[in-house]
Design a protein around this motif. Structure first.
Motif, short mmCIF file in Angstrom:
data_model
loop_
_atom_site.label_atom_id
_atom_site.label_comp_id
_atom_site.label_asym_id
_atom_site.label_seq_id
_atom_site.Cartn_x
_atom_site.Cartn_y
_atom_site.Cartn_z
N ARG A 268 52.45 11.85 5.50
CA ARG A 268 52.97 13.11 5.04
C ARG A 268 53.83 13.87 5.82
NH1 ARG A 268 49.74 14.27 0.80
NH2 ARG A 268 47.91 13.07 0.39
N LYS A 269 54.23 13.43 6.90
CA LYS A 269 55.09 14.13 7.84
C LYS A 269 56.33 13.72 7.77
CE LYS A 269 51.45 14.87 11.43
NZ LYS A 269 51.10 14.73 12.67
N ASN B 27 43.51 8.49 2.20
CA ASN B 27 44.68 8.76 1.53
C ASN B 27 45.88 8.70 2.43
OD1 ASN B 27 43.72 9.82 -1.00
ND2 ASN B 27 42.58 11.27 -0.09
N ALA B 28 45.64 7.57 3.38
CA ALA B 28 47.02 7.51 4.16
C ALA B 28 48.34 7.18 3.62
CB ALA B 28 46.67 6.10 5.01
N ASN C 227 49.69 6.79 -4.38
CA ASN C 227 50.32 7.65 -5.24
C ASN C 227 50.84 7.13 -6.79
OD1 ASN C 227 52.58 9.88 -6.23
ND2 ASN C 227 50.97 10.84 -5.03
N ASN D 184 48.79 7.89 0.09
CA ASN D 184 48.82 8.76 -1.20
C ASN D 184 49.83 9.88 -1.10
OD1 ASN D 184 48.49 9.86 -3.68
ND2 ASN D 184 46.47 10.52 -3.36
N VAL D 185 51.18 9.07 -0.72
CA VAL D 185 52.35 10.09 -0.64
C VAL D 185 53.36 10.04 -1.69
CG1 VAL D 185 54.12 10.58 0.99
CG2 VAL D 185 52.16 9.51 1.77
N ASN E 266 45.80 10.01 10.73
CA ASN E 266 45.74 10.87 9.67
C ASN E 266 46.81 11.64 9.18
OD1 ASN E 266 44.00 11.64 7.31
ND2 ASN E 266 43.31 13.57 8.62
N GLU E 267 47.29 11.79 7.99
CA GLU E 267 48.51 12.39 7.73
C GLU E 267 49.80 12.09 8.17
OE1 GLU E 267 48.06 15.22 5.59
OE2 GLU E 267 46.08 14.78 5.47
N TYR E 268 49.67 10.77 8.76
CA TYR E 268 50.96 10.06 9.36
C TYR E 268 52.32 10.29 8.38
CZ TYR E 268 53.96 6.89 12.01
OH TYR E 268 55.13 6.40 12.40
N PRO F 167 42.99 5.89 7.14
CA PRO F 167 42.40 6.95 6.34
C PRO F 167 42.42 6.78 4.88
CG PRO F 167 43.59 7.56 8.37
CD PRO F 167 44.23 6.26 8.10
N PRO G 2 58.36 13.48 4.44
CA PRO G 2 58.27 13.90 3.06
C PRO G 2 59.44 13.06 2.20
CG PRO G 2 59.51 15.38 4.41
CD PRO G 2 58.87 14.73 5.37
#
Length: 353
Positions: free
Chosen positions: A242-243, A265-266, A289, A268-269, A238-240, A263, A245
């Motif tokens: 997003r780290k 939203n995996a 995204n 959605n970056v 999760n949030e992989y 996940p 950017p």
């Protein structure tokens, strides 16, 4: 007198240094010896530059800082003149790199040693350590099982693909804060661990065609390109992403990804431009995204077309930037596309079902 000296040195070389199959090994030694000690040598810089070029190589007068020794069936690294910045040694049969071979040329910027027969035990322990300006080191397509160390902190581009590397120590890249490109594809790596944590400048990482079962940990925030295709990855933390950017290109094709392991939203970056998830086991289109431009989902197990994966709201002002969408090799009928698809995916030039 010169002839006596020549024969004496040649005899010494024959017994002490030249037990090699390489035809030019002893001649290269004599040349370096003669240039270093002959009081009859021509003092002009242009003449000296021509003489100090190894017999096995070419050193063009119009590019005097480069030596071309590639594709010559060499089995050793020849004498490297101190003026050299670029050493092209690829496509040979080099099996060893003797300790100190580059000590005379600490100004080297590029060393190309790919497509040789190098093994770990025959690379000098500190053979690259003194080359403090080295920026590119190509060691791909050899027989290495470990990453040579220590490596100079000046390195920007390190290529080790198509070797037999299985494990990467935590300190393998310690101090290499200038490294921007790391190529490790086509090895036998099972886990990268935290070895990449200190690579603050890394923008490209290629770990495709390995034995990874999970995504690499502690990736640097500057990463732009991440290539992980042809592994055995089945989950995404999760949030992989997003780290990361600044990540623009992510390739995860030919893995074991399923809906349960991804996940919601995996992906959605906002930074992602290209995402390749082809040849996995996905049954649904994951939400992405609206900034994404190229999405590859072919050869999965997707049965329905969900417009909400691309556009949360469909109107004149809200639409996806997708230009290429591949969904072929799934089980989606053309009739499954809702009428609003043309509005949501108005920029798409290619939609393959």
């Amino acid at each position: 007198m010169k002839l006596i000296l020549f024969l004496t040195v040649a005899g010494f070389c024959g017994h002490a240094l030249c037990q090699q199959d390489d035809t030019y090994f002893w001649m290269s030694y004599l040349r370096s010896y003669w240039l270093g000690y002959s009081r009859f040598a021509d003092p002009s810089p242009q003449r000296a530059q021509g003489r100090d070029c190894p017999l096995e190589c070419e050193c063009p007068p119009n590019f005097p800082i480069a030596m071309y020794c590639d594709s010559r069936k060499l089995k050793h690294v020849p004498f490297v003149p101190s003026r050299m910045k670029y050493a092209y040694l690829q496509n040979n049969r080099i099996t060893f790199i003797q300790e100190g071979v580059f000590d005379n040329a600490t100004g080297l910027v590029w060393i190309m040693l790919h497509r040789n027969q190098l093994t770990d035990e025959k690379i000098g322990e500190n053979v690259f350590a003194k080359i403090i300006n080295l920026e590119r080191l190509y060691l791909d397509q050899n027989n290495l099982t470990v990453i040579p160390s220590p490596l100079p902190s000046s390195l920007k581009d390190l290529r080790l693909s198509n070797n037999k590397i299985a494990k990467i120590p935590t300190n393998a890249f310690e101090g290499m804060e200038n490294l921007t490109s790391l190529i490790l594809n086509n090895n036998q790596i099972e886990d990268i661990g935290g070895s990449l944590k200190g690579l603050q400048s890394l923008t490209l990482l290629d770990l495709s065609n390995n034995y990874l079962k999970k995504l690499p940990e502690q990736l640097p925030g500057q990463l732009h390109q991440l290539y992980l295709e042809f592994n055995s990855i089945n989950t995404i933390p999760n949030e992989y992403f997003r780290k990361l950017p600044k990540l623009q290109f992510a390739r995860l094709s030919n893995n074991n990804l399923t809906d349960e392991g991804v996940p919601s939203n995996a992906f959605n970056v906002s930074s992602l431009i290209e995402l390749d998830l082809s040849y996995n086991k996905l049954q649904k289109i994951p939400p992405v995204n609206s900034n994404l431009e190229n999405l590859y989902l072919h050869a999965n197990q997707i049965k329905e077309f969900s417009l909400g994966s691309f556009c949360k709201v469909v109107d004149i002002m809200n639409f996806s930037r997708l230009r290429v969408l591949r969904l072929d090799g799934n089980s989606i009928p053309l009739s499954a596309l809702p009428p609003e698809t043309a509005l949501c995916l108005r920029l798409a030039a290619v939609i393959d079902l």
